[in-house]
Motif scaffolding. Sequence first.
Motif, short mmCIF file in Angstrom:
data_model
loop_
_atom_site.label_atom_id
_atom_site.label_comp_id
_atom_site.label_asym_id
_atom_site.label_seq_id
_atom_site.Cartn_x
_atom_site.Cartn_y
_atom_site.Cartn_z
N GLN A 142 0.82 -1.21 0.00
CA GLN A 142 0.00 0.00 0.00
C GLN A 142 0.86 1.26 0.00
O GLN A 142 0.52 2.25 -0.67
N ARG A 159 -1.36 3.87 -1.86
CA ARG A 159 -2.76 3.71 -1.44
C ARG A 159 -2.86 4.05 0.05
O ARG A 159 -3.22 3.23 0.88
N ASP A 178 -4.86 5.85 1.76
CA ASP A 178 -6.17 5.82 2.40
C ASP A 178 -6.52 4.44 2.95
O ASP A 178 -7.43 4.32 3.78
N GLU A 179 -5.81 3.41 2.48
CA GLU A 179 -6.13 2.04 2.91
C GLU A 179 -5.30 1.58 4.11
O GLU A 179 -5.59 0.53 4.68
N PRO A 211 -7.41 1.80 7.66
CA PRO A 211 -8.47 0.78 7.68
C PRO A 211 -7.92 -0.65 7.69
O PRO A 211 -8.48 -1.53 8.34
N THR A 212 -6.83 -0.87 6.96
CA THR A 212 -6.22 -2.21 6.97
C THR A 212 -5.72 -2.56 8.37
O THR A 212 -5.86 -3.70 8.82
N ALA A 259 -10.49 4.40 3.41
CA ALA A 259 -11.18 3.37 2.61
C ALA A 259 -11.98 2.45 3.52
O ALA A 259 -12.01 2.60 4.74
N SER A 260 -12.60 1.47 2.91
CA SER A 260 -13.38 0.48 3.67
C SER A 260 -12.47 -0.30 4.60
O SER A 260 -11.35 -0.69 4.22
N GLY A 264 -11.41 -3.77 3.07
CA GLY A 264 -10.83 -3.88 1.74
C GLY A 264 -9.61 -4.77 1.70
O GLY A 264 -9.25 -5.30 0.64
N PHE A 265 -8.97 -4.97 2.87
CA PHE A 265 -7.75 -5.79 2.90
C PHE A 265 -8.05 -7.26 2.60
O PHE A 265 -7.14 -8.02 2.26
N ASP A 311 -6.82 -8.20 -0.70
CA ASP A 311 -5.37 -8.35 -0.81
C ASP A 311 -4.86 -9.60 -0.10
O ASP A 311 -3.83 -10.15 -0.47
#
Length: 471
Positions: A91, A96, A98-99, A102-103, A222-223, A226-227, A230
């Motif tokens: 990320q 990325r 923004d992730e 959240p991750t 982000a959500s 979302g991880f 990945d």
Amino acid sequence: MAGIGFQLKRLFDREGLFGRVQAISYASLVTVGPILSCMAAVAVVHWLLVAEMAPYRARELFQAGTAYAFAFSFIVAAPFSMLFTRLASDQLYEQRCDELLPTFYGSLQVALGCASVPAAAFLLLAPLELAEKLALVVLYMELTVIWMGVVYVSAMKAYRRIAGAFFAGMLLAMAALWLYVRLEGERLAAWGLFAGLAGGFFVTAAVLLWEVERFFRTPRPASPYGFVRDMRRYPSLLAIGLFTAVSMYAHQFAQWAFHGEWLEGTFRLAPEYDVAVYYAVLSVLPTLVWFVVSVETAFYPKYRQYYDAILGQGTILEIDRARREMEQVLIGELAKLMGIQLVFSLVAVACGIRYLPYIGFTAEQVDTFNILVMAFYVYVMNSVSLLLLLYFDDRKGALALSAIFLAANVAASWALRDVEYQGLSLFAASFPVLAATLGRLIYRLRRLHYATFSAQPLVLREHARMRGRAG
């Protein structure tokens, strides 16, 4: 440790011995400072309980409970730490940002969810007082949070504050427990000891979470799940983390099973062996420090130069020269690391023979300690070599070797289960696997061009582009 690299390079660039000493001190503070502060806090509290003649039951429960909390929280968190280290790296590389936060929270939920399964079994089945079980479960969950939080420290630059959080938390725990022991005396209970230590770790975990939140917060996160997408790319990292973590404790679990004794019908322990393991682990701390120094100041610049030559359309001669330079540096630094750790291990053996009897070690315990020092020397070299394989994305090789390592530990623990072979199983399992891991590392380096270029998903990428246009 991406963020620490700039600071270490700046310190090592200074002329004279002082700059190098300052750089190594800084690396020590960042890498082993947190671990050492936790181990020192537990040891100081144990010595305090002995000095104050605390009740035997409370003292033994404290030692057993903290050992189990550290071991099983580490085993639960290790697979997710390995996986989410890679996800965070991807990320950051792909910007990325923004992730990232959240991750982190998503991974923390997954890790705590898995950690809650043995915690619930412990609460339901352990024949201890409810207050003791609750306090110990809180400590165990806090440690899981800390193991996960440390993953994201490598992307931050607030290393001194993070190390300060560990020291502050441990100092608070020691002060609280000292006050509790002095006030309660013979009336103290194990739940109070667990609660005092949990209070210190709460401070550490809270500061870690606050630093991660402050550093990675973005206007549009982000959500948080979302991880999951990945995670499907690197399932082998979960297994690698689990296998290496269990391998670290397999020999100790075997001693508990074959030569241990029950405490309160809850904890299976081998006290003499456990104490020898605790002091032997301290002997490999120099490797943790020097590995960070070596990677950031010597290896990583060559590693980056090689891949920059590939991504920057360098000629095949430039790429091949960069690979040879990286290989020379890596092998040289690995040999230096082995030499440095060997010196510290031999010093630890000599000091153990001379000084451990003064703190109550028997001759048999000293012999076990000496074997364990050399066993952990081989173990940590194997762990470092496995980590280097992951630098070159050799997940299949690392997975196979970590699985073999765990199987070898289990087999050696069974074959060398007699009391006269205490500590030898870890050495017997680690040595041949280390040779295999080094062989695999050299093989990967020599075939790095093929591994790098053949891994490019040109067809899949074109297929994905066409599918995106069609959508």
